[in-house]
Design an enzyme around this catalytic site. Structure first.
Site, PDB file in Angstrom:
ATOM      1  N   VAL B  38      31.799  59.816   0.420  1.00 26.70           N
ATOM      2  CA  VAL B  38      30.574  60.612   0.267  1.00 26.70           C
ATOM      3  C   VAL B  38      29.425  59.712  -0.184  1.00 26.70           C
ATOM      4  O   VAL B  38      28.296  59.823   0.313  1.00 26.70           O
ATOM      5  CB  VAL B  38      30.787  61.786  -0.723  1.00 26.70           C
ATOM      6  N   PRO B  58      33.300  51.292  -9.888  1.00 27.30           N
ATOM      7  CA  PRO B  58      34.321  50.261 -10.049  1.00 27.30           C
ATOM      8  C   PRO B  58      34.827  49.811  -8.673  1.00 27.30           C
ATOM      9  O   PRO B  58      35.055  50.662  -7.803  1.00 27.30           O
ATOM     10  CB  PRO B  58      35.431  50.968 -10.843  1.00 27.30           C
ATOM     11  N   GLY B  61      37.473  51.536  -6.352  1.00 24.36           N
ATOM     12  CA  GLY B  61      37.249  52.829  -5.683  1.00 24.36           C
ATOM     13  C   GLY B  61      36.214  52.764  -4.579  1.00 24.36           C
ATOM     14  O   GLY B  61      35.796  53.798  -4.056  1.00 24.36           O
ATOM     15  N   ASP B 124      29.473  68.206  -4.006  1.00 23.30           N
ATOM     16  CA  ASP B 124      30.496  69.253  -4.137  1.00 23.30           C
ATOM     17  C   ASP B 124      30.345  70.170  -5.337  1.00 23.30           C
ATOM     18  O   ASP B 124      31.238  70.984  -5.606  1.00 23.30           O
ATOM     19  CB  ASP B 124      31.918  68.645  -4.151  1.00 23.30           C
TER      20      ASP B 124
END
Lengths: 286, 286
Positions: B38, B58, B61, B124
């Site tokens: 996203v 980080p 990820g 979201d």
């Protein structure tokens, strides 16, 4: 492969545009300064988003459409028959829109807004704006915005016409019904994210891919329950006809009408061929 | 006339939507927190608007597409291999976007932004957002946004496909050329507003109405000069064919192909009618 003519370090250019977003204004406060025709368009856009409007404009400059909107939405629009008075006007505002002939006044208001971090748009003065408006299409929950990034409202209007003619007018209704289906599916299979979330998303995607817009529009509450019973619960996506207990899918109206005009053309030409041949043969007989 | 069933005081409902706007971010600072898929979509949207991006995520990820964008646009994206550290991160920011799995962290960041009047979107978590994103179409200066107002990204993607298929891909080029024509007309007949402004606007509208998109695309610098000489200066709007010195307009490819298939059908049917009649008459002769 990189273009051999381009510099190997120059990144592909994707800039030069705007960030198109759907700003949320439900019960927020919006100040509109000016009451002319442009102001009336701004009022309509802002009412779409359920904001509270404070309108400042001397009565003599108020456009007929602005007046009509003030009269129609008294609980949404607070109208003051006066000019903008100073910085105190913007303190409680979440957004400010100016629609004035006076460029210097607009510039002052924009500077006050910027100092107070209030998003601001000044009609016809792009360099003062935090954001622009564009041509808009609305059909229930569906909203479409067309921006030409300052290359003229006429082309945006033409694009709006082109896009409108590609829509059936059923899309808003279909989107609304899919929204209801989606929330009822979430009730039946609750939880955020994870494998279940992915399964829900995949099933919803399949429904939207398999069903036509005008079929999705027919998803009333009874059909939604049936679709969840016969589809989600049984791990498949039935068609509307299957839900209705029919096995064949009906031909769309567009194809039918196109087919029948082709059929008429063929029949007419066949008859014309027959008549001509008869006449030729008859004339040779004599 | 008012609907006799409705309360006479209830205004027509036009709410329930968003305010669709084109936000300006040229050289503004945007903080993106999170580096997943996203986040990569957010980075692309923000790069479109020429912003400077600070990305906090980080390294473990960071999605492959995000990594690619960091590597491709080093002058636009400042990447930090760490988490969001606190309120100091947002002080110089003009916009903040979170794309995190941690709802509570997103909530904290949104609250800090609201306190500092920095526009914020949390992926979201619609109730935390000042604005939503939607499906987007880009063709040069033309940008289109499709919002379903929270009724599912799948329907927005379907609508995007539908609208894309109604576009020829020539619209962006045409809009760009009309922008050049517009600015050259302003050089030839300068001044803001008034009678001249209205005349300019009317003439531009007529050009856009009379010329097709693929004709507008052909407006190179030489044709623009010719159009202003032969059109604006002589107070008329010549067609492209007139500018090229031709008198007839060419038929579009679509109409030609549709015409020829109709023609084939008619000829075939005519021949079939003739053959059938001949056979019938010959058999009756024997």
């Amino acid at each position: 492969m990189a273009d051999s003519c381009a510099s190997p370090t120059a990144p592909p250019s994707i800039g030069g545009g705007s960030l198109l977003i759907a700003w949320q204004l439900k019960d927020k406060n919006v100040l509109i300064v000016g009451g002319g025709e442009v102001a009336s368009q701004r009022i309509e856009s802002v009412l779409t988003a359920d904001a509270h409007i404070t309108l400042l404009a001397p009565a003599k400059g108020v456009h007929a459409r602005t007046k009509e909107l003030i009269d129609t939405y008294p609980s949404r629009i607070t109208y003051h028959d006066r000019r903008f008075s100073g910085p105190a006007e913007i303190h409680k505002m979440d957004m400010v829109l100016t629609a004035l002939d006076d460029v210097n006044r607009s510039r002052e208001i924009c500077e006050m807004c910027r100092k107070n971090k209030v998003p601001v748009n000044a009609a016809d003065i792009p360099e003062l704006c935090d954001f622009y408006f564009g041509a808009q299409i609305r059909d229930g929950p569906l909203q479409i915005m067309i921006s030409t990034n300052g290359n003229g409202p006429r082309m945006a209007a033409l694009m709006k016409k082109k896009i409108n003619s590609a829509l059936s007018g059923k899309e808003g209704g279909a989107i609304e019904r899919v929204g209801v289906l989606r929330s009822q599916l979430k009730e039946r299979a609750p939880g955020v994210g994870g494998a279940l979330g992915r399964k829900r998303m995949k099933w919803m995607s399949e429904v939207c891919n398999i069903w036509e817009m005008d079929e999705l529009m027919q998803l009333d509450d009874a059909f939604i329950t049936k679709l969840l019973d016969e589809g989600w619960d049984k791990n498949c996506v039935p068609t509307l006809d299957q839900l209705k207990g029919r096995t064949t899918r009906k031909t769309s109206r567009h194809t039918q009408s196109s087919d029948s005009s082709q059929w008429l053309l063929a029949m007419g030409s066949f008859a014309l061929g027959a008549v001509c041949t008869t006449l030729i043969l008859l004339s040779r007989k004599r």
